[in-house]
Design an enzyme around this catalytic site. Structure first.
Site, PDB file in Angstrom:
ATOM      1  CE1 TYR A   1     -38.264  18.752   9.007  1.00 35.25           C
ATOM      2  CE2 TYR A   1     -37.223  16.593   8.910  1.00 35.25           C
ATOM      3  CZ  TYR A   1     -38.359  17.376   8.975  1.00 35.25           C
ATOM      4  OH  TYR A   1     -39.578  16.769   9.029  1.00 35.25           O
TER       5      TYR A   1
ATOM      6  CB  SER B   1     -32.836  17.389   3.895  1.00 33.83           C
ATOM      7  OG  SER B   1     -31.471  17.559   4.178  1.00 33.83           O
TER       8      SER B   1
ATOM      9  CE1 TYR C   1     -32.117  11.687   3.173  1.00 31.08           C
ATOM     10  CE2 TYR C   1     -30.398  13.351   3.004  1.00 31.08           C
ATOM     11  CZ  TYR C   1     -31.575  12.908   3.561  1.00 31.08           C
ATOM     12  OH  TYR C   1     -32.224  13.679   4.481  1.00 31.08           O
TER      13      TYR C   1
ATOM     14  CG  ASN D   1     -32.928   3.243  10.478  1.00 37.11           C
ATOM     15  OD1 ASN D   1     -32.233   2.692  11.323  1.00 37.11           O
ATOM     16  ND2 ASN D   1     -32.590   4.406   9.946  1.00 37.11           N
TER      17      ASN D   1
ATOM     18  CE  LYS E   1     -35.481  13.420   2.936  1.00 37.92           C
ATOM     19  NZ  LYS E   1     -36.760  13.025   3.549  1.00 37.92           N
TER      20      LYS E   1
ATOM     21  CG  ASN F   1     -26.089  11.796  11.121  1.00 31.55           C
ATOM     22  OD1 ASN F   1     -26.957  10.946  11.010  1.00 31.55           O
ATOM     23  ND2 ASN F   1     -25.760  12.594  10.121  1.00 31.55           N
ATOM     24  CG  LEU F   2     -20.435  15.573  15.477  1.00 35.22           C
ATOM     25  CD1 LEU F   2     -19.072  14.886  15.438  1.00 35.22           C
ATOM     26  CD2 LEU F   2     -20.277  17.086  15.308  1.00 35.22           C
TER      27      LEU F   2
HETATM   28  N1  UFG Z   1     -18.477  14.819  11.472  1.00 36.66           N
HETATM   29  C1  UFG Z   1     -17.290  14.454  12.055  1.00 36.66           C
HETATM   30  N2  UFG Z   1     -17.166  13.184  12.549  1.00 36.66           N
HETATM   31  C2  UFG Z   1     -18.180  12.285  12.505  1.00 36.66           C
HETATM   32  C3  UFG Z   1     -19.406  12.660  11.896  1.00 36.66           C
HETATM   33  C4  UFG Z   1     -19.513  13.933  11.384  1.00 36.66           C
HETATM   34  O1  UFG Z   1     -16.344  15.245  12.135  1.00 36.66           O
HETATM   35  O2  UFG Z   1     -17.995  11.149  12.973  1.00 36.66           O
HETATM   36  C5  UFG Z   1     -18.650  16.208  10.993  1.00 36.66           C
HETATM   37  C6  UFG Z   1     -18.998  16.330   9.523  1.00 36.66           C
HETATM   38  O3  UFG Z   1     -17.836  16.373   8.738  1.00 36.66           O
HETATM   39  C7  UFG Z   1     -19.795  17.630   9.521  1.00 36.66           C
HETATM   40  C8  UFG Z   1     -20.485  17.642  10.877  1.00 36.66           C
HETATM   41  O4  UFG Z   1     -19.730  16.758  11.693  1.00 36.66           O
HETATM   42  O5  UFG Z   1     -18.933  18.729   9.458  1.00 36.66           O
HETATM   43  C9  UFG Z   1     -21.916  17.164  10.846  1.00 36.66           C
HETATM   44  O6  UFG Z   1     -21.994  15.899  10.210  1.00 36.66           O
HETATM   45  P1  UFG Z   1     -23.306  14.999  10.276  1.00 36.66           P
HETATM   46  O7  UFG Z   1     -22.984  13.717   9.585  1.00 36.66           O
HETATM   47  O8  UFG Z   1     -23.799  14.918  11.665  1.00 36.66           O
HETATM   48  O9  UFG Z   1     -24.385  15.842   9.474  1.00 36.66           O
HETATM   49  P2  UFG Z   1     -24.328  16.410   7.970  1.00 36.66           P
HETATM   50  O10 UFG Z   1     -24.351  17.892   8.086  1.00 36.66           O
HETATM   51  O11 UFG Z   1     -23.271  15.792   7.173  1.00 36.66           O
HETATM   52  O12 UFG Z   1     -25.694  15.833   7.382  1.00 36.66           O
HETATM   53  C10 UFG Z   1     -26.940  16.167   7.944  1.00 36.66           C
HETATM   54  C11 UFG Z   1     -27.889  14.993   7.747  1.00 36.66           C
HETATM   55  C12 UFG Z   1     -28.218  14.797   6.315  1.00 36.66           C
HETATM   56  C13 UFG Z   1     -28.669  16.070   5.698  1.00 36.66           C
HETATM   57  C14 UFG Z   1     -27.716  17.192   5.962  1.00 36.66           C
HETATM   58  C15 UFG Z   1     -28.365  18.475   5.521  1.00 36.66           C
HETATM   59  O13 UFG Z   1     -27.316  13.811   8.231  1.00 36.66           O
HETATM   60  O14 UFG Z   1     -29.273  13.875   6.241  1.00 36.66           O
HETATM   61  O15 UFG Z   1     -27.439  17.303   7.349  1.00 36.66           O
HETATM   62  O16 UFG Z   1     -27.500  19.520   5.481  1.00 36.66           O
HETATM   63  F1  UFG Z   1     -28.779  15.902   4.369  1.00 36.66           F
END
Ligand code: UFG
Length: 337
Positions: free
Chosen positions: A176, A124, A148, A35, A152, A198-199
């Site tokens: 993190y 994490s 996942y 990846n 961790k 991810n966002l």
């Molecule tokens: N979100 C959206 N639209 C998207 C993607 C995400 O609205 O297309 C929102 C999610 O609902 C969340 C925020 O954006 O509220 C952040 O989402 P991410 O997917 O970017 O990140 P997460 O907080 O879900 O997850 C991240 C890492 C994980 C880790 C986690 C630890 O991706 O590996 O933080 O808290 F486990």
């Protein structure tokens, strides 16, 4: 000091390699390139003017890993390697257990055999599950809700057990929060395969015109604007946290655990609006349903890392978005550009 960086071609690792090399460490990268791209290693060499020894290898190949330990004589390990997508982990949990757990076991066995007992582990904030309150401190209860996250937490548990049995290990568990941004040079950054989960990388691809519209997963959370709140941290700040953790391990502290976050929470809409400022255009978004498994709010109490490591995040959300946009616009197709 010679450091083995597992998963060393990945997003957080490549930024950490820059800081390691700049701080005078010797860096050896082991990565299976499942990846990630070897181009990131080359770019880090170019940015720093220093060489990295690179092994394309998999931690699942125990003998090959041992041979690398034998040949190199490491002083410590930073262990980033692992699969990391929450959704995918629910579909192919075995691959996650195999890669993350078996891979780590092989690494730990090699470390024990070659008497390398200094380890910084990529954990994490996911290990806090659904926290009852925020900000989250390191002594909060641990729980997870997907494979996942389970890997961790299992690795953290394994490391606590190993330390209990043998106090000659020095181990830092770094939890993190949400790493985003990119190196200021615009030469290294996040390069997800396919459509990002991810966002931030998703927003960056909408800004670049590669995806049509941001989906905001729910606006009915109990947060100021109803959208999910997270502790986004600049990846270079995060990288510097690893250098501080290594310095800490050099003073033989035993097993230590730190949150690496800013202590500030931003909503999904805050992120979108900051990215709009960075890229100078309006970004289309629409509100959709909640994503299963998401929590409303997650941000760190970073006080322990500040007190014990002398580390704190320097950069705010504006700089995170500016740097992410520089990387995205310089390299529309990531390392394939
Ligand atoms: N979100 C959206 N639209 C998207 C993607 C995400 O609205 O297309 C929102 C999610 O609902 C969340 C925020 O954006 O509220 C952040 O989402 P991410 O997917 O970017 O990140 P997460 O907080 O879900 O997850 C991240 C890492 C994980 C880790 C986690 C630890 O991706 O590996 O933080 O808290 F486990």
């Amino acid at each position: 000091m010679k450091i083995l960086v597992t998963g060393g071609a990945g997003f957080i690792a490549s930024h950490t390699n820059v800081e390691l090399l700049n701080a005078g460490y010797e860096v050896v990268v082991l990565d299976n390139l499942l990846n990630s791209s070897p181009e990131s290693v080359r770019r880090v060499e170019k940015l720093t003017g220093k060489k990295i020894t690179f092994y394309q290898e998999d931690l699942l190949h125990e003998e090959a890993v041992c041979k690398i330990f034998e040949a190199e004589g490491f002083d410590g390990v930073i262990h980033f390697a692992g699969r990391k997508a929450v959704g995918e982990s629910c579909q192919i949990p075995l691959a996650y257990f195999d890669n993350n757990i078996t891979g780590t076991l092989n690494l730990l066995k090699a470390m024990e055999r070659y008497d390398v007992k200094k380890l910084v582990f990529s954990s994490s904030a996911t290990v806090y599950g659904q926290p009852e309150t925020v900000p989250i401190r390191e002594d909060f209860p641990l729980s997870v809700s997907n494979p996942y996250g389970r890997t961790k937490l299992m690795i953290e548990d394994m490391l606590r057990d190993i330390y209990q049995s043998d106090h000659s290990w020095d181990i830092a568990l770094l939890r993190y929060f949400n790493p985003i941004g990119a190196h200021e040079s615009g030469e290294i950054g996040e390069d997800p395969n396919g459509i990002p989960n991810n966002l931030l990388p998703y927003v960056a691809k909408v800004a670049a015109g590669q995806l049509e519209c941001i989906q905001v997963f729910g606006n009915d959370y109990d947060t100021p604007d109803g959208t999910g709140v997270r502790d986004y941290i600049h990846v270079v700040d995060l990288a510097l946290g690893h250098i501080k953790a290594l310095e800490k391990l050099n003073t033989h502290p035993g097993l230590v655990t730190y949150n690496l976050g800013t202590g500030v929470g931003y909503s999904v809409l805050d992120v979108i609006h900051n990215f709009e400022k960075a890229c100078g255009k309006k970004l289309p978004y629409r509100i959709t349903g909640r994503r299963p498994g998401d929590i409303a709010t997650c941000y760190a109490d970073p006080a322990k890392a500040k007190k014990e490591l002398g580390w704190e995040a320097r950069w705010g959300i504006e700089k995170m978005c500016q740097d992410a946009w520089r990387w995205q616009s310089n390299h529309p197709n990531g390392y394939r550009s």
